[in-house]
Design a protein around this motif. Sequence first.
Motif, mmCIF file in Angstrom:
data_model
loop_
_atom_site.group_PDB
_atom_site.id
_atom_site.type_symbol
_atom_site.label_atom_id
_atom_site.label_comp_id
_atom_site.label_asym_id
_atom_site.label_seq_id
_atom_site.Cartn_x
_atom_site.Cartn_y
_atom_site.Cartn_z
ATOM 1 N N ASP A 8 0.652 -1.136 0.108
ATOM 2 C CA ASP A 8 -0.246 0.050 -0.201
ATOM 3 C C ASP A 8 0.665 1.444 -0.028
ATOM 4 O OD1 ASP A 8 -2.186 -1.603 0.155
ATOM 5 O OD2 ASP A 8 -2.089 -1.742 2.280
ATOM 6 N N PHE A 9 1.860 1.195 0.787
ATOM 7 C CA PHE A 9 2.706 2.304 1.070
ATOM 8 C C PHE A 9 4.433 2.093 0.895
ATOM 9 C CE2 PHE A 9 -1.025 3.650 3.623
ATOM 10 C CZ PHE A 9 -1.064 4.692 2.997
ATOM 11 N N PHE A 10 5.050 2.727 0.106
ATOM 12 C CA PHE A 10 6.524 2.639 0.292
ATOM 13 C C PHE A 10 7.119 3.946 0.857
ATOM 14 C CE2 PHE A 10 10.572 3.546 -1.364
ATOM 15 C CZ PHE A 10 11.061 2.309 -1.638
ATOM 16 N N ILE A 11 7.924 3.632 1.915
ATOM 17 C CA ILE A 11 8.417 5.140 2.501
ATOM 18 C C ILE A 11 9.875 5.268 2.174
ATOM 19 C CG2 ILE A 11 9.125 5.617 4.853
ATOM 20 C CD1 ILE A 11 7.137 4.257 6.232
ATOM 21 N N ALA A 12 10.082 6.379 1.745
ATOM 22 C CA ALA A 12 11.405 6.530 0.861
ATOM 23 C C ALA A 12 11.657 7.715 1.960
ATOM 24 C CB ALA A 12 11.150 7.306 -0.296
ATOM 25 N N TYR A 13 13.184 7.628 2.580
ATOM 26 C CA TYR A 13 13.683 8.386 3.713
ATOM 27 C C TYR A 13 15.053 8.428 3.656
ATOM 28 C CZ TYR A 13 15.036 4.266 6.189
ATOM 29 O OH TYR A 13 15.871 2.904 6.466
ATOM 30 N N ALA A 14 15.786 9.529 4.242
ATOM 31 C CA ALA A 14 17.086 9.521 4.542
ATOM 32 C C ALA A 14 17.477 8.950 5.812
ATOM 33 C CB ALA A 14 17.670 10.931 4.633
ATOM 34 N N THR A 15 18.781 8.283 5.833
ATOM 35 C CA THR A 15 19.256 7.723 7.026
ATOM 36 C C THR A 15 18.859 8.452 8.146
ATOM 37 O OG1 THR A 15 20.764 6.571 5.524
ATOM 38 C CG2 THR A 15 21.206 6.442 7.650
ATOM 39 N N ALA A 16 19.125 9.539 8.192
ATOM 40 C CA ALA A 16 19.060 10.579 9.343
ATOM 41 C C ALA A 16 17.517 10.440 9.986
ATOM 42 C CB ALA A 16 19.408 11.752 9.176
ATOM 43 N N ASP A 17 16.638 10.102 9.004
ATOM 44 C CA ASP A 17 15.271 10.192 9.497
ATOM 45 C C ASP A 17 14.872 8.688 9.607
ATOM 46 O OD1 ASP A 17 15.330 13.096 8.994
ATOM 47 O OD2 ASP A 17 15.028 12.677 6.907
ATOM 48 N N ARG A 18 15.412 7.872 9.878
ATOM 49 C CA ARG A 18 15.113 6.311 10.128
ATOM 50 C C ARG A 18 14.184 6.167 11.307
ATOM 51 N NH1 ARG A 18 19.627 2.075 10.474
ATOM 52 N NH2 ARG A 18 19.788 2.632 8.301
ATOM 53 N N ALA A 19 14.396 7.085 12.240
ATOM 54 C CA ALA A 19 13.425 7.014 13.436
ATOM 55 C C ALA A 19 12.026 7.419 13.102
ATOM 56 C CB ALA A 19 13.994 7.528 14.711
ATOM 57 N N ALA A 20 11.840 8.454 12.192
ATOM 58 C CA ALA A 20 10.562 8.904 11.996
ATOM 59 C C ALA A 20 9.845 7.795 10.978
ATOM 60 C CB ALA A 20 10.790 10.020 11.275
ATOM 61 N N ALA A 21 10.713 7.184 10.096
ATOM 62 C CA ALA A 21 10.149 6.287 9.223
ATOM 63 C C ALA A 21 9.811 5.085 9.920
ATOM 64 C CB ALA A 21 11.398 5.697 8.127
ATOM 65 N N GLU A 22 10.428 4.519 10.820
ATOM 66 C CA GLU A 22 9.979 3.296 11.464
ATOM 67 C C GLU A 22 8.739 3.778 12.309
ATOM 68 O OE1 GLU A 22 13.306 1.896 13.575
ATOM 69 O OE2 GLU A 22 13.918 0.853 12.071
ATOM 70 N N GLU A 23 8.724 4.919 12.986
ATOM 71 C CA GLU A 23 7.445 5.468 13.781
ATOM 72 C C GLU A 23 6.192 5.446 12.782
ATOM 73 O OE1 GLU A 23 5.652 8.938 16.348
ATOM 74 O OE2 GLU A 23 7.729 9.203 15.530
ATOM 75 N N LEU A 24 6.350 5.821 11.589
ATOM 76 C CA LEU A 24 5.330 5.946 10.715
ATOM 77 C C LEU A 24 5.200 4.620 10.226
ATOM 78 C CD1 LEU A 24 3.467 7.816 8.781
ATOM 79 C CD2 LEU A 24 5.055 7.896 7.309
ATOM 80 N N PHE A 25 5.837 3.655 9.930
ATOM 81 C CA PHE A 25 5.521 2.437 9.417
ATOM 82 C C PHE A 25 4.793 1.676 10.736
ATOM 83 C CE2 PHE A 25 6.473 -2.357 10.018
ATOM 84 C CZ PHE A 25 6.748 -2.614 8.748
ATOM 85 N N ASP A 26 5.010 1.756 11.946
ATOM 86 C CA ASP A 26 4.276 1.396 13.015
ATOM 87 C C ASP A 26 2.750 1.782 12.990
ATOM 88 O OD1 ASP A 26 6.504 -0.447 13.836
ATOM 89 O OD2 ASP A 26 6.972 1.124 15.296
ATOM 90 N N LEU A 27 2.757 2.878 12.786
ATOM 91 C CA LEU A 27 1.413 3.818 12.880
ATOM 92 C C LEU A 27 0.734 3.139 11.639
ATOM 93 C CD1 LEU A 27 2.547 7.233 13.640
ATOM 94 C CD2 LEU A 27 1.292 5.807 15.292
ATOM 95 N N LEU A 28 1.163 2.932 10.500
ATOM 96 C CA LEU A 28 0.280 2.345 9.456
ATOM 97 C C LEU A 28 -0.011 0.957 9.219
ATOM 98 C CD1 LEU A 28 1.707 4.735 6.652
ATOM 99 C CD2 LEU A 28 -0.523 5.056 7.920
ATOM 100 N N SER A 29 0.825 -0.031 9.944
ATOM 101 C CA SER A 29 0.978 -1.187 9.617
ATOM 102 C C SER A 29 0.730 -1.972 10.970
ATOM 103 C CB SER A 29 2.374 -1.683 9.172
ATOM 104 O OG SER A 29 2.559 -2.949 8.823
ATOM 105 N N PRO A 30 -0.384 -2.962 11.178
ATOM 106 C CA PRO A 30 -1.379 -2.984 10.302
ATOM 107 C C PRO A 30 -2.476 -1.780 10.212
ATOM 108 C CG PRO A 30 -1.789 -4.517 12.032
ATOM 109 C CD PRO A 30 -0.459 -3.605 12.240
ATOM 110 N N PRO A 31 -3.293 -1.760 9.380
ATOM 111 C CA PRO A 31 -3.861 -2.779 8.494
ATOM 112 C C PRO A 31 -3.326 -2.639 7.183
ATOM 113 C CG PRO A 31 -5.313 -0.817 8.473
ATOM 114 C CD PRO A 31 -4.403 -0.422 9.740
#
Length: 362
Positions: A8-31
Amino acid sequence: MTHDDRWDFFIAYATADRAAAEELFDLLSPPFRVFLDQRSLLPGDDWDSSLPEAQRGAAITLVLISGGTDRAYYQREEIAQAVELSRRDDGLHRVVPILLDETAGAAQLPYGLRLKQAIPVTTVGGLCEVAERLRNTLRHRLALPPAELVRRYEERTTVERAVRLVPRDGFDPSGRLGLVSRRYVFVGDYEEQRHRTLRQILSNLWIGDAFEQVDNSNGPWLALTFELGELNRRKMDLLPATWKAAFRILSDPTRAACFEATDEERTLLGRPPRNYYSDDQQAWYSSCTTRERRYTPKGTDYFIREVLGISWLCFTGTGITQGARKSSGLPSRIFFVRNLPLHSIDYQVQDLGVPDDDVVLD
């Protein structure tokens, strides 16, 4: 990761923003099915091929923008691919810039993203609110488009997960998938109905009318979803909802055993693997409804109506809900599976409410 993965979503991020990317991953997955390299890649996957493949298979690219984006080589590659995918004629891929801080204003957006409506994290109140906004505004765009449903039918794509709608008032967790009288029940492809509202699914799958007939479809419904694929395909005896498959179920002594096939009918059925999508469906409908098979001691059309739970007036028998009936819904694949006890199936339940609630299948 396989070539059949769809995200559904592909997250593109800079290495420095990995924490934000992982937080957004957890908020969206699941469903939602979210691709994040650190969470989604399998041991041994090749980064240079797996990431572009996953992004091409995603409906939406979420681009996290911060002061570090300009220096993120791999993220810039992913942004370029996202823009290219969004410019294709089919318009199926969507790109959403997410501004992580005040330094990432619209003027600093990478080329190709400046015309895209962005979500500023600090303005909306944090990543939790970003995720909620994505859920509410983009969910309907994640559903498979009509052309993709038709393609899946034409290519006989494997049903990885099935969905079955049942009236909430008639659901018994200690019972079976369907009424006790049914030997087989009807299901749809979960992937094709996911992200659609109850009203859409009822229309797409003819539920309440041709299948699981009820006096009033406006009552409350539950969605039962369960794995099929190769794991449970044989156990559940998955067959396409065609008249040839219906005849096979009704005449087979190891299945419903409602009547005995003639020698001529056995010859026409052919040897396995049988083509249940053959062009002679009307002939198989006639075989199911000869006088002695239609007017049974248990009632007219008992075999079709009670054993299989379908209405011959609406069921076209092509394996997809389009054709003579001219359904107002999208063409959707339909199947028969054994009416197994629920305790023997690893299933999930989602309460979809009533059609006017506009609840979406997760």
